[in-house]
Scaffold this motif. Structure first.
Motif, PDB file in Angstrom:
ATOM      1  N   ALA A  23      47.874  36.804  33.960  1.00  0.00           N
ATOM      2  CA  ALA A  23      48.984  35.939  34.357  1.00  0.00           C
ATOM      3  C   ALA A  23      50.275  36.744  34.489  1.00  0.00           C
ATOM      4  O   ALA A  23      51.062  36.541  35.419  1.00  0.00           O
ATOM      5  N   THR A  26      50.039  38.922  37.603  1.00  0.00           N
ATOM      6  CA  THR A  26      50.233  38.094  38.789  1.00  0.00           C
ATOM      7  C   THR A  26      51.710  37.811  39.021  1.00  0.00           C
ATOM      8  O   THR A  26      52.202  37.839  40.154  1.00  0.00           O
ATOM      9  N   SER A  27      52.440  37.551  37.943  1.00  0.00           N
ATOM     10  CA  SER A  27      53.874  37.318  38.047  1.00  0.00           C
ATOM     11  C   SER A  27      54.587  38.555  38.579  1.00  0.00           C
ATOM     12  O   SER A  27      55.474  38.470  39.436  1.00  0.00           O
ATOM     13  N   ARG A  30      53.986  38.923  42.277  1.00  0.00           N
ATOM     14  CA  ARG A  30      54.848  38.019  43.041  1.00  0.00           C
ATOM     15  C   ARG A  30      56.251  38.600  43.178  1.00  0.00           C
ATOM     16  O   ARG A  30      56.901  38.443  44.214  1.00  0.00           O
ATOM     17  N   PHE A  36      49.202  36.615  46.122  1.00  0.00           N
ATOM     18  CA  PHE A  36      47.928  36.640  45.405  1.00  0.00           C
ATOM     19  C   PHE A  36      47.683  37.977  44.711  1.00  0.00           C
ATOM     20  O   PHE A  36      48.134  39.021  45.164  1.00  0.00           O
ATOM     21  N   CYS A  37      46.935  37.901  43.632  1.00  0.00           N
ATOM     22  CA  CYS A  37      46.543  39.094  42.887  1.00  0.00           C
ATOM     23  C   CYS A  37      45.064  38.950  42.511  1.00  0.00           C
ATOM     24  O   CYS A  37      44.616  37.861  42.117  1.00  0.00           O
ATOM     25  N   PHE A  55      39.060  38.676  37.987  1.00  0.00           N
ATOM     26  CA  PHE A  55      40.141  37.708  37.846  1.00  0.00           C
ATOM     27  C   PHE A  55      40.877  37.653  39.188  1.00  0.00           C
ATOM     28  O   PHE A  55      41.118  38.692  39.809  1.00  0.00           O
ATOM     29  N   ASN A  56      41.243  36.457  39.623  1.00  0.00           N
ATOM     30  CA  ASN A  56      42.096  36.348  40.805  1.00  0.00           C
ATOM     31  C   ASN A  56      42.712  34.956  40.875  1.00  0.00           C
ATOM     32  O   ASN A  56      42.249  34.031  40.216  1.00  0.00           O
ATOM     33  N   ASN A  57      43.765  34.842  41.652  1.00  0.00           N
ATOM     34  CA  ASN A  57      44.396  33.540  41.865  1.00  0.00           C
ATOM     35  C   ASN A  57      44.255  33.102  43.310  1.00  0.00           C
ATOM     36  O   ASN A  57      45.093  32.368  43.840  1.00  0.00           O
ATOM     37  N   TYR A  58      43.187  33.576  43.973  1.00  0.00           N
ATOM     38  CA  TYR A  58      42.909  33.168  45.343  1.00  0.00           C
ATOM     39  C   TYR A  58      42.626  31.658  45.390  1.00  0.00           C
ATOM     40  O   TYR A  58      42.232  31.064  44.369  1.00  0.00           O
ATOM     41  N   GLN A  63      37.291  31.417  46.768  1.00  0.00           N
ATOM     42  CA  GLN A  63      36.500  32.026  45.701  1.00  0.00           C
ATOM     43  C   GLN A  63      35.051  31.550  45.782  1.00  0.00           C
ATOM     44  O   GLN A  63      34.116  32.342  45.653  1.00  0.00           O
TER      45      GLN A  63
END
Length: 236
Positions: A23, A26-27, A30, A36-37, A55-58, A63
């Motif tokens: 998290a 990812t911040s 940004r 995205f990361c 891990f990803n925020n796609y 996903q």
């Protein structure tokens, strides 16, 4: 948050869980202008089917699609990361052999990306990817942010490795004795137990005793597998 600043190194590396660390990464991504990361880590064992954590925020739908289609097998960024630690910018030419993957990724808003792989001395590999929907990565942007991007990829690897490697590969916690290491090193060179005994001036029975102990510690079914595992893990 300026995660690349020196005072934040300790903060990132002492975060409790891998989820919390991702998290924070990812911040920071940004802050560098990406939406995205993604982070993936590949263990060196088993050789036939290495353990992987991702891990990803796609977007969730992407996903699912990526997994459903088995795109990891044809993803050129993954293949690049297994061969090289050089950074890679997404482009039509990079995905020339995986057009379907490229077109689908773009349809989910993943149009611009940068990826960098990392490999540590224990053989653990990782790939960190920054992506966004619009805005090409320009030379000016790279000049301004490249050192920060490198920094995040390296800190991400160190932090994630500290948190997940021992869980995914308990073999990292193995401690071989000096004699076990010595016997396995000669075994890896193709020497028989009798030959190792002559080289080390000990009995063949003693050689086999140490081999058996090492096999048990490494979870190997035979001495060849034990020698390979020990070599891959950097014990030899």
């Amino acid at each position: 948050m300026k995660a690349w600043q020196e005072e934040d190194i300790h903060s990132l590396l002492t975060i409790g869980t891998e989820g919390e660390l991702f998290a924070r990464l990812t911040s920071a991504v940004r802050d560098l202008g990406f939406d995205f990361c993604a982070y993936g880590m590949r263990m060196p064992l088993p050789l036939s089917n290495p353990r992987i954590v991702m891990f990803n925020n796609y977007p969730g739908a992407w996903q699912e699609r990526y997994q459903e289609r088995g795109y990891v097998q044809v993803d050129p960024t993954v293949h690049h990361g297994l061969r090289s630690s050089a950074p890679l910018i997404w482009s039509d030419s990079v995905f020339s052999t995986s057009r379907e993957l490229w077109e689908e990724a773009r349809s989910f808003g993943l149009r611009v990306g940068w990826a960098m792989a990392y490999r540590d001395p224990s053989g653990v590999r990782s790939l960190m990817t920054f992506a966004r929907t619009t805005g090409d990565i320009t030379p000016t942007e790279l000049k301004s942010n490249l050192s920060k991007m490198y920094w995040l990829a390296q800190i991400g690897h160190q932090g994630m490795s500290d948190r997940v490697s021992a869980r995914l590969m308990p073999e990292f916690e193995v401690r071989l004795s000096e004699r076990e290491t010595e016997v396995l090193r000669w075994t890896a060179d193709g020497k028989t137990s009798n030959e190792v005994a002559d080289i080390l001036n000990i009995s063949e029975r003693t050689v086999n005793f140490h081999i058996s102990n090492a096999m048990g510690k490494l979870g190997a079914s035979n001495k060849t597998a034990a020698a390979i595992r020990a070599a891959v893990l950097g014990f030899l």
